[in-house]
Motif scaffolding. Structure first.
Motif, PDB file in Angstrom:
ATOM      1  N   CYS A 382      26.357  17.913   3.167  1.00 54.68           N
ATOM      2  CA  CYS A 382      25.147  18.734   2.998  1.00 54.68           C
ATOM      3  C   CYS A 382      24.276  18.675   4.262  1.00 54.68           C
ATOM      4  N   THR A 383      23.066  19.196   4.151  1.00 50.48           N
ATOM      5  CA  THR A 383      22.188  19.344   5.316  1.00 50.48           C
ATOM      6  C   THR A 383      21.681  18.007   5.863  1.00 50.48           C
ATOM      7  N   GLY A 384      21.286  17.099   4.965  1.00 51.81           N
ATOM      8  CA  GLY A 384      20.883  15.753   5.396  1.00 51.81           C
ATOM      9  C   GLY A 384      19.584  15.704   6.190  1.00 51.81           C
ATOM     10  N   CYS A 388      16.717  18.530   6.022  1.00 48.29           N
ATOM     11  CA  CYS A 388      16.336  18.535   4.599  1.00 48.29           C
ATOM     12  C   CYS A 388      15.214  17.543   4.329  1.00 48.29           C
ATOM     13  N   LEU A 390      14.297  16.244   1.597  1.00 41.98           N
ATOM     14  CA  LEU A 390      14.588  15.257   0.564  1.00 41.98           C
ATOM     15  C   LEU A 390      15.607  14.209   1.008  1.00 41.98           C
ATOM     16  N   ALA A 391      16.198  14.443   2.152  1.00 38.08           N
ATOM     17  CA  ALA A 391      17.322  13.602   2.572  1.00 38.08           C
ATOM     18  C   ALA A 391      16.889  12.174   2.892  1.00 38.08           C
ATOM     19  N   THR A 422      26.720  13.453   0.624  1.00 37.41           N
ATOM     20  CA  THR A 422      25.362  14.001   0.581  1.00 37.41           C
ATOM     21  C   THR A 422      24.374  13.011   1.198  1.00 37.41           C
ATOM     22  N   GLY A 423      23.187  13.548   1.487  1.00 36.86           N
ATOM     23  CA  GLY A 423      22.152  12.703   2.076  1.00 36.86           C
ATOM     24  C   GLY A 423      21.165  12.173   1.063  1.00 36.86           C
ATOM     25  N   CYS A 424      21.358  12.481  -0.217  1.00 39.96           N
ATOM     26  CA  CYS A 424      20.518  11.929  -1.283  1.00 39.96           C
ATOM     27  C   CYS A 424      21.216  12.171  -2.610  1.00 39.96           C
ATOM     28  N   ASN A 426      20.749  14.282  -4.850  1.00 45.81           N
ATOM     29  CA  ASN A 426      20.726  15.634  -5.418  1.00 45.81           C
ATOM     30  C   ASN A 426      22.073  16.339  -5.466  1.00 45.81           C
ATOM     31  N   ALA A 427      23.048  15.829  -4.790  1.00 45.40           N
ATOM     32  CA  ALA A 427      24.432  16.295  -4.974  1.00 45.40           C
ATOM     33  C   ALA A 427      24.690  17.732  -4.529  1.00 45.40           C
ATOM     34  N   CYS A 428      23.954  18.209  -3.507  1.00 47.30           N
ATOM     35  CA  CYS A 428      24.211  19.585  -3.060  1.00 47.30           C
ATOM     36  C   CYS A 428      25.665  19.757  -2.648  1.00 47.30           C
TER      37      CYS A 428
HETATM   38 FE1  SF4 Z   1      19.088  17.631   0.944  1.00 51.30          FE
HETATM   39 FE2  SF4 Z   1      19.874  15.846  -0.837  1.00 51.30          FE
HETATM   40 FE3  SF4 Z   1      20.670  18.385  -1.054  1.00 51.30          FE
HETATM   41 FE4  SF4 Z   1      21.632  16.893   0.876  1.00 51.30          FE
HETATM   42  S1  SF4 Z   1      21.930  16.542  -1.335  1.00 51.30           S
HETATM   43  S2  SF4 Z   1      20.836  18.970   1.112  1.00 51.30           S
HETATM   44  S3  SF4 Z   1      19.930  15.604   1.395  1.00 51.30           S
HETATM   45  S4  SF4 Z   1      18.581  17.640  -1.241  1.00 51.30           S
END
Ligand code: SF4
Length: 499
Positions: A382-384, A388, A390-391, A422-424, A426-428
Motif C-alpha cells: 500500500c501507500t505507507g 498516507c 494513517l501509516a 501494509t503500513g498499518c 487498515n489492510a488496504c
Molecule cells: Fe495507509 Fe494503512 Fe491503507 Fe496502507 S493500509 S494505505 S498505511 S491506511
C-alpha cells in the motif's frame, strides 16, 4: 454521530465538485469540508500541513485506451512529480497535487472517459470487473456490460452518496480464476447450473459482507442464483439495504460486514427480498472458486479468439509515466490499443497475436515490466508513510527492495506465492489474505511488521493466522527468504503454501 456523518448531512457529498473551482481559485480548501473531497477521489497526503493532495482515478471495467494512459502519464508528469501508482482496486493514484490544479486534472480525465466521482468516501467505490472479461475461454459471461451498468446505476448516484461507509462491488465471469469477491461488500460470480431440461443456464452466485480492515471478514453466500438481467437490480437492492440498515454510530463498525455478522446472510437476504425487491430470489448452488484466488493468471495466456493476453508485472504498482507512455505504444503496436488494470497492482495488454508475443515480452522486459509469474507479480504493497496519513511504516520502497533481492533467488517456485504488505492495520493491500501477510506497526520508534500466515482468497477461503512475534523492518527480506526456503524444502510438487 461521528463528525463525518454530521458533515454529510450538512452538504450532500457529491456537491463538493461544485466547490472545487472556488477552492482552486483561492488556492485553499475550506478545512471544515476537506473530508468531503474524498467523494471527488481527492484527499490530503502526509504531512497534511504541506497542503499536497493525492487523487484516485477510477478505471471503469478496468479497461482503458492507450490515449487514456497517455493522459494519465501526462497528469503525473505535469502535476504529480512523476509519481504514478496502479492500485489493487484497478485504479490509478497520483500524489503531490495542488488544489489549484484539480479542475484542470478533472478536465483532462474527462476527455478520455475517466473520472474520480466516488473513488473514495462513503459511497460505492470503483466497481471491480474481471480484467479477463471477454478474453479468457474459461469465463461464463463477459461481465463488462454489467459492470458498466452497475457503475452507471450506483456509482456517483446521489441516492448512494451517503452510505454508512465505503462500499465495494466486484463482478467476475471467470470465478475459477479470481477470488476477489471474498473481500468485497458484494461479489457476483458467474457460473452455470443445469436446468430441469438438462440445458446449462448462466447466472450469478452472490456473496455479501466481505471486508478486511483491522478486523477481517470474508464474504458469505446469499445462497441465490440470479440471471444476468437481475444483477444490477440486486446490486442496487443490497446497496439500498445497507444504506438504510447499516450502522452509523461507530465508523470502525459500519461496513456491511458488521450488519451481516449480526443479522446473518439468510436474514439479510430476506430483508433485501421483502423490503427492496418485493419478490424472493431463486436459490442456487455455489459457484466454483479459484484455487489461488486471482494470482493464477500471470504471464502470457491464450484468449478464446486465438489471440493472447499478456499480464505485465509492476513492482508494487508503481510505474513511471515514461514507461506508462511506452506501454500505451506497445498496446497499439501489438494489441488493439486497449490495456487493463488488475486487482494485483499489475496491468495487461490483451489481443496480442501469437507470433508477436515474443517481441512484446522482450519489449516489456526492457521496461522491467516482464510478464512473468514470479514473486514480483504476486506481491502488493500500500501507500505507507511516504504519503498516507494513517501509516505507521514505509511500504512500497521497502517491498520493492525486498523483491529485487528475493525474486532471483526463488524463480523455482512452482506455485504462486502471494506477499501483501501494509503500513498499518487498515489492510488496504489485504495482509490477511496472503500466503505471507505483513501488517506495519510501530514498537516505540521502530518500524516492525506483524505476520499473518497462509491466508487465501482462493479455494482455502481463510484469513491468515497471526503469529505472536514481529519482524523488525530491517529483517523483512531475511525473514521472507527463510519462509520461502522452508516452504520449498517441505512442499510436494504443485502444493501451495496454504495447502
Ligand atoms: Fe495507509 Fe494503512 Fe491503507 Fe496502507 S493500509 S494505505 S498505511 S491506511
Amino acid at each position: 454521530m461521528s463528525d463525518i456523518e454530521t458533515l454529510k448531512k450538512e452538504l450532500p457529498p457529491f456537491e463538493i465538485f461544485d466547490l472545487i473551482p472556488q477552492y482552486a481559485a483561492a488556492g485553499q480548501i475550506d478545512p471544515e469540508k476537506i473530508d468531503l473531497l474524498k467523494w471527488a477521489g481527492v484527499y490530503p497526503q502526509r504531512p497534511q500541513e504541506d497542503g499536497f493532495l493525492m487523487m484516485r482515478v477510477k478505471v471503469p471495467t478496468a479497461e482503458l485506451h492507450a490515449d487514456a494512459l497517455r493522459v494519465i502519464a501526462g497528469i503525473s508528469e505535469d502535476f504529480g512529480r512523476g509519481l504514478l501508482d496502479v492500485t489493487d482496486r484497478q485504479a490509478f493514484q497520483f500524489h503531490w497535487l495542488r488544489i489549484q490544479d484539480i479542475p484542470e486534472i478533472l478536465n483532462r480525465l474527462d476527455t478520455v472517459g475517466l473520472h474520480t466521482r466516488g473513488a473514495c468516501g462513503d459511497t460505492v467505490r470503483a466497481v471491480i470487473a474481471s480484467p479477463l472479461a471477454g478474453l479468457d475461454a474459461r469465463e461464463k459471461i463477459d461481465v463488462r456490460p454489467l459492470a458498466r451498468s452497475m457503475e452507471g446505476t450506483l456509482s456517483g448516484n446521489k441516492d448512494f452518496e451517503d452510505l454508512p461507509r465505503k462500499f465495494k462491488i466486484s463482478l467476475t465471469g471467470a470465478p475459477e480464476l479470481e477470488g476477489i469477491h471474498l473481500i468485497n461488500d458484494i461479489g457476483f460470480l458467474a457460473h452455470d447450473v443445469e436446468g430441469p431440461d438438462g440445458q446449462k443456464e448462466v447466472g450469478f452466485d452472490v456473496w455479501v459482507g466481505g471486508g478486511l480492515g483491522a478486523v477481517a471478514h470474508l464474504a458469505q453466500r446469499l445462497g441465490v442464483f440470479i440471471t444476468p438481467g437481475e444483477v444490477v437490480e440486486v446490486g442496487r437492492a443490497i446497496t439500498a439495504a445497507y444504506r438504510d440498515h447499516g450502522y452509523r454510530v461507530n465508523r470502525k463498525k459500519s461496513r456491511l460486514k458488521y450488519l451481516i455478522k449480526d443479522m446473518g446472510a439468510e436474514k439479510f437476504r430476506e430483508l433485501v427480498e421483502t423490503e427492496y425487491l418485493g419478490r424472493p430470489l431463486r436459490s442456487g448452488p455455489p459457484a466454483p472458486v479459484a484455487r489461488f484466488g486471482g494470482s493464477d493468471v500471470l504471464g502470457v495466456n491464450p484468449q478464446k479468439n486465438g489471440l493472447n493476453y499478456v499480464v505485465l508485472t509492476t513492482t508494487v504498482g508503481r510505474i513511471d509515466p515514461e514507461k506508462a507512455r511506452k506501454l500505451a505504444d506497445l498496446a497499439e503496436r501489438y494489441g488493439n490499443g486497449f490495456l487493463r488494470t488488475t486487482a494485483f497492482q499489475n496491468m495487461m495488454i490483451p489481443h496480442v497475436k501469437t507470433e508477436h508475443v515474443d517481441a512484446l515480452v522482450a519489449e516489456l522486459q526492457a521496461l522491467e515490466l516482464a510478464p512473468k509469474a514470479t514473486l514480483r507479480g504476486t506481491t502488493i504493497a500500500c501507500t505507507g508513510t511516504q504519503f498516507c496519513r494513517l501509516a505507521q511504516t514505509e511500504t512500497k520502497a521497502r517491498v520493492a527492495g525486498m523483491i529485487d533481492v528475493l525474486e532471483p533467488l526463488h524463480t523455482d517456485l512452482d506455485v504462486p506465492f502471494v506477499i501483501n504488505l501494509t503500513g498499518c492495520s487498515n489492510a488496504c493491500t489485504r495482509y490477511q489474505v496472503a500466503d505471507l501477510g505483513f501488517m506495519g506497526a510501530l514498537r516505540g520508534d521502530e518500524e516492525v511488521y506483524n505476520v499473518h500466515l497462509a491466508g487465501s482468497i482462493g479455494q482455502a477461503q481463510r484469513t491468515g493466522t497471526k503469529l505472536k512475534g514481529i519482524v523488525p523492518a530491517e529483517r523483512l527480506t531475511e525473514y521472507t527468504d527463510r519462509v520461502l526456503r522452508d516452504f520449498k524444502a517441505n512442499k510436494t510438487p504443485g502444493e501451495s503454501f496454504v495447502e
